[in-house]
Design an enzyme around this catalytic site. Structure first.
Site, short mmCIF file in Angstrom:
data_model
loop_
_atom_site.label_atom_id
_atom_site.label_comp_id
_atom_site.label_asym_id
_atom_site.label_seq_id
_atom_site.Cartn_x
_atom_site.Cartn_y
_atom_site.Cartn_z
N GLU A 164 -23.98 -6.27 7.03
CA GLU A 164 -25.24 -6.83 7.50
C GLU A 164 -25.12 -7.91 8.59
OE1 GLU A 164 -27.65 -7.81 4.05
OE2 GLU A 164 -27.87 -5.69 3.54
N GLU A 186 -25.88 0.79 1.07
CA GLU A 186 -26.62 0.08 0.02
C GLU A 186 -28.04 0.63 -0.03
OE1 GLU A 186 -26.78 -4.19 0.28
OE2 GLU A 186 -24.62 -4.38 0.64
C1 GLC Z 1 -26.83 -7.58 0.65
C2 GLC Z 1 -26.45 -8.97 0.27
C3 GLC Z 1 -26.40 -9.09 -1.23
C4 GLC Z 1 -27.74 -8.72 -1.82
C5 GLC Z 1 -28.09 -7.30 -1.39
C6 GLC Z 1 -29.50 -6.95 -1.82
O1 GLC Z 1 -25.73 -6.78 0.42
O2 GLC Z 1 -25.22 -9.28 0.85
O3 GLC Z 1 -26.08 -10.41 -1.61
O4 GLC Z 1 -27.73 -8.80 -3.23
O5 GLC Z 1 -28.02 -7.15 0.00
O6 GLC Z 1 -30.44 -7.80 -1.26
#
Ligand code: GLC
Length: 302
Positions: free
Chosen positions: A126, A242
């Protein structure tokens, strides 16, 4: 490389002081492999375990912790995505932190040179703030060149700016390299996935948001179709590194959103890793040592 179905061991090697924490226990790798995942993403906060001055030496004790995670994953037949996570300095002051960021990658790449090729690197979680798309494109090209000195053929994952947002993908300059995968993070609608998340200002106002109308589904379809088209145009595999919905959202909507994003990603040929295994988005409940069935089923379909 197609990374298939994955899960993040978030808040383990990347844990922030005072935040949730997952001990990276061997039995968790058993659970993930037995459930049918192919990949684990291991976020690692190298910047908190390396010297602040040249040559920016990484603490050998931290290397040993990461080594244990990598070895456990490989021993279980899993692929591993190892990244640089929570490096706030490079996002806040890219010029100042660039030499340190490159030095971290020089050390990481040398350390894992010759390792199994199921170990992949992801350059930075990110990018954001002052690390705008233009600046990030320059830094990522340099970091990739540094990695290539020790690891000429290892899969390297590069992500878009603006927190790996799909909207920033068109601004990503892809270096000429045969072993790249592109990554985005998918948390839309953010007001649903991050309702009541403590680290997002005002997120308590979103509490109670549900997900699942036909319009909600259309929005996900449209977002992911654009991501897939971008990858097809550049002949680059895409990894949704993610996606997930915070535990404050209701489980019916979380499971519905997770299943929809996951099946849509697979229909489009995108690999993915759920955020995350066992803390505040957790698909697995460490206390009862069981999977949260609606989420497990949403991810694996069985
Ligand atoms: C990103 C952040 C992490 C957070 C996730 C969801 O990976 O680094 O800390 O929990 O996003 O927001």
């Amino acid at each position: 490389m197609n990374l298939g179905r994955g899960i993040n061991f978030g808040n383990a090697l990347d844990a922030l002081d005072g935040g949730p924490r997952l001990p990276l226990e061997h039995r968790y790798f058993d659970e993930v492999a037995a459930a049918g995942f192919a990949t684990v993403r291991l976020p690692a906060r190298w910047s908190a375990h390396a010297a602040a001055t040249p040559p920016y030496t990484i603490d050998p004790a931290f290397f040993r912790r990461v080594d244990a995670g990598v070895a456990a994953a490989l021993d279980h037949g899993l692929r591993v995505v190892l990244n640089v996570h929570h490096y706030d300095g490079i996002c806040a002051a890219p010029d100042e932190h660039r030499p340190r960021f490159l030095a971290l990658w020089r050390q990481i790449a040398a350390h894992y040179a010759g390792h199994d090729n199921r170990l992949c690197f992801e350059l930075l979680n990110e990018p954001r703030g002052e690390l705008t798309a233009d600046r990030w494109n320059a830094v990522l090209a340099e970091a990739l060149a540094v990695v290539r000195e020790a690891c000429p053929e290892r899969t390297v994952i590069i992500g878009s700016a603006e927190m790996n947002s799909p909207a920033a993908l068109p601004a990503l300059a892809v270096p000429d390299d045969d072993h790249l995968v592109a990554t985005v993070h998918y948390y839309a609608p953010f007001e649903f996935t991050h309702q009541n998340a403590g680290w997002v200002a005002g997120a308590e106002r979103w509490l109670g948001r549900t997900w699942g109308s036909p319009a909600d589904e259309d929005a996900v379809r449209a977002d992911l179709a654009k991501v897939a088209a971008w990858g097809r145009d550049r002949r680059l595999p895409i990894f949704i590194g993610e996606f997930g919905a915070f535990s404050a959202a209701d489980m019916v909507s979380r499971a519905r959103w997770t299943a929809f994003v996951r099946t849509e990603a697979e229909r489009l040929g995108l690999s993915w890793a759920y955020w995350e295994f066992g803390t505040d988005f957790g698909a697995f409940d460490p206390e009862s040592a069981t999977w949260r069935e609606p989420l497990r089923r949403a991810l694996l379909g069985v």
